[in-house]
Design a protein around this motif. Structure first.
Motif, short mmCIF file in Angstrom:
data_model
loop_
_atom_site.label_atom_id
_atom_site.label_comp_id
_atom_site.label_asym_id
_atom_site.label_seq_id
_atom_site.Cartn_x
_atom_site.Cartn_y
_atom_site.Cartn_z
N THR A 91 58.41 58.75 67.88
CA THR A 91 58.73 57.67 68.66
C THR A 91 58.47 56.41 68.36
N ALA A 92 57.21 56.04 67.89
CA ALA A 92 57.08 55.22 67.17
C ALA A 92 56.08 54.34 66.37
N PRO A 93 56.29 53.39 65.83
CA PRO A 93 55.71 53.64 64.82
C PRO A 93 54.11 53.21 64.27
N PRO A 94 54.08 53.48 63.35
CA PRO A 94 52.15 54.15 62.77
C PRO A 94 51.68 52.39 62.96
N SER A 95 50.54 52.47 63.32
CA SER A 95 49.44 51.18 62.97
C SER A 95 50.07 50.54 61.60
N ALA A 96 49.56 48.94 61.71
CA ALA A 96 49.74 48.37 60.41
C ALA A 96 47.99 49.36 59.98
N LYS A 97 47.68 49.97 60.19
CA LYS A 97 45.89 50.23 59.45
C LYS A 97 46.52 51.55 59.11
N ALA A 98 47.35 52.75 59.62
CA ALA A 98 47.79 53.63 59.14
C ALA A 98 47.85 53.91 57.88
N GLY A 99 48.11 55.09 57.20
CA GLY A 99 48.44 55.63 55.54
C GLY A 99 49.39 54.97 55.20
N LYS A 100 49.74 55.17 54.17
CA LYS A 100 51.41 54.49 53.49
C LYS A 100 51.72 55.51 53.97
N ARG A 101 51.39 57.17 53.48
CA ARG A 101 51.99 58.41 54.26
C ARG A 101 52.41 58.49 55.88
N ALA A 102 51.98 58.47 56.35
CA ALA A 102 52.36 57.57 58.11
C ALA A 102 53.58 57.32 57.72
N TRP A 103 53.84 55.97 57.33
CA TRP A 103 54.94 54.64 56.68
C TRP A 103 56.04 55.48 55.96
N VAL A 104 55.77 56.57 55.53
CA VAL A 104 56.94 57.11 54.95
C VAL A 104 58.15 57.95 55.63
N GLU A 105 56.65 58.95 56.72
CA GLU A 105 57.50 59.45 57.52
C GLU A 105 58.32 58.81 58.53
N TRP A 106 57.74 58.29 58.86
CA TRP A 106 58.27 56.51 59.86
C TRP A 106 60.04 56.89 59.64
N ALA A 107 59.68 55.62 58.13
CA ALA A 107 60.97 55.41 57.69
C ALA A 107 61.76 56.53 57.26
N VAL A 108 61.27 57.53 57.10
CA VAL A 108 62.01 58.44 56.79
C VAL A 108 63.14 58.81 58.58
N ALA A 109 62.44 58.98 59.13
CA ALA A 109 62.97 59.08 60.60
C ALA A 109 63.98 58.78 60.73
N CYS A 110 63.47 57.03 60.52
CA CYS A 110 64.00 56.01 60.98
C CYS A 110 65.67 55.87 59.83
N GLY A 111 65.89 57.30 58.56
CA GLY A 111 67.13 56.79 58.47
C GLY A 111 66.74 56.84 57.22
N ALA A 112 65.53 56.50 56.19
CA ALA A 112 65.11 56.02 54.80
C ALA A 112 65.60 57.46 54.02
N ASP A 113 65.78 57.30 52.31
CA ASP A 113 66.29 58.44 51.80
C ASP A 113 64.33 58.46 51.47
N PRO A 114 63.83 59.79 51.44
CA PRO A 114 62.22 60.37 51.35
C PRO A 114 62.16 59.61 50.05
N GLU A 115 63.00 60.01 48.94
CA GLU A 115 62.59 59.74 47.78
C GLU A 115 61.87 57.99 47.86
N GLU A 116 62.95 57.49 48.17
CA GLU A 116 63.25 56.00 48.41
C GLU A 116 61.88 55.30 48.50
N ALA A 117 61.55 55.76 50.26
CA ALA A 117 60.69 55.26 51.03
C ALA A 117 59.12 55.23 50.16
N ALA A 118 59.51 56.67 49.56
CA ALA A 118 57.80 56.95 48.61
C ALA A 118 57.68 56.18 47.93
N ALA A 119 59.07 55.97 46.89
CA ALA A 119 58.84 54.48 45.85
C ALA A 119 57.95 53.30 46.17
N VAL A 120 58.72 52.74 47.57
CA VAL A 120 57.81 51.52 47.46
C VAL A 120 56.90 51.49 47.84
#
Length: 131
Positions: A65-94
């Motif tokens: 329901t909320a984005p991870p903190s800026a200190k969270a790892g990339k995995r948490a941000w990929v999960e958040w991006a996917v929850a916001c509609g991003a393609d999992p592979e594209e989110a993992a690539a950036v």
């Protein structure tokens, strides 16, 4: 060791069966640890029944329901991006920085992509934490 799956193995509370990108099936404790939940959201782990058939029960990962903190790892941000509609592979690539810039103020468009078919193409190394 028997290959027979007992009712207790199928219905054990607090556990679930997951298939990884390599095709192996593991029994894991629920709720999933954060790094495993991120892999699940990115499609690298797929919930299955003990025999490998698709899981059709209730979702195993609560929606974010909320984005991870800026200190969270990339995995948490990929999960958040996917929850916001991003393609999992594209989110993992950036980069993590790009994910924060793009999805830091975003809100989920739908529940995270859980129990989706395994694409088998996302690379584990792409989700390693970046600083």
């Amino acid at each position: 060791m028997s290959d027979t799956v007992t009712t207790n193995e199928i219905n054990e509370p607090g556990e679930g069966w997951f298939r990884g990108t390599g095709g192996a099936i593991w029994r894991m404790a629920l709720p999933l640890a954060p790094d495993l939940a991120a892999a699940h959201a990115a499609g690298q782990l797929v919930r299955v029944n003990p025999d490998g058939t698709p899981y059709t029960g209730p979702s195993t990962v609560p929606p974010m329901t909320a984005p991870p903190s800026a200190k969270a790892g990339k995995r948490a941000w990929v999960e958040w991006a996917v929850a916001c509609g991003a393609d999992p592979e594209e989110a993992a690539a950036v980069t993590k920085h790009d994910l924060i810039d793009t999805y830091g103020q975003a809100r989920p468009t739908s529940p995270p992509a859980v129990d989706q078919p395994d694409k088998g193409t996302a690379r584990q190394g792409a989700l390693d934490d970046e600083e």
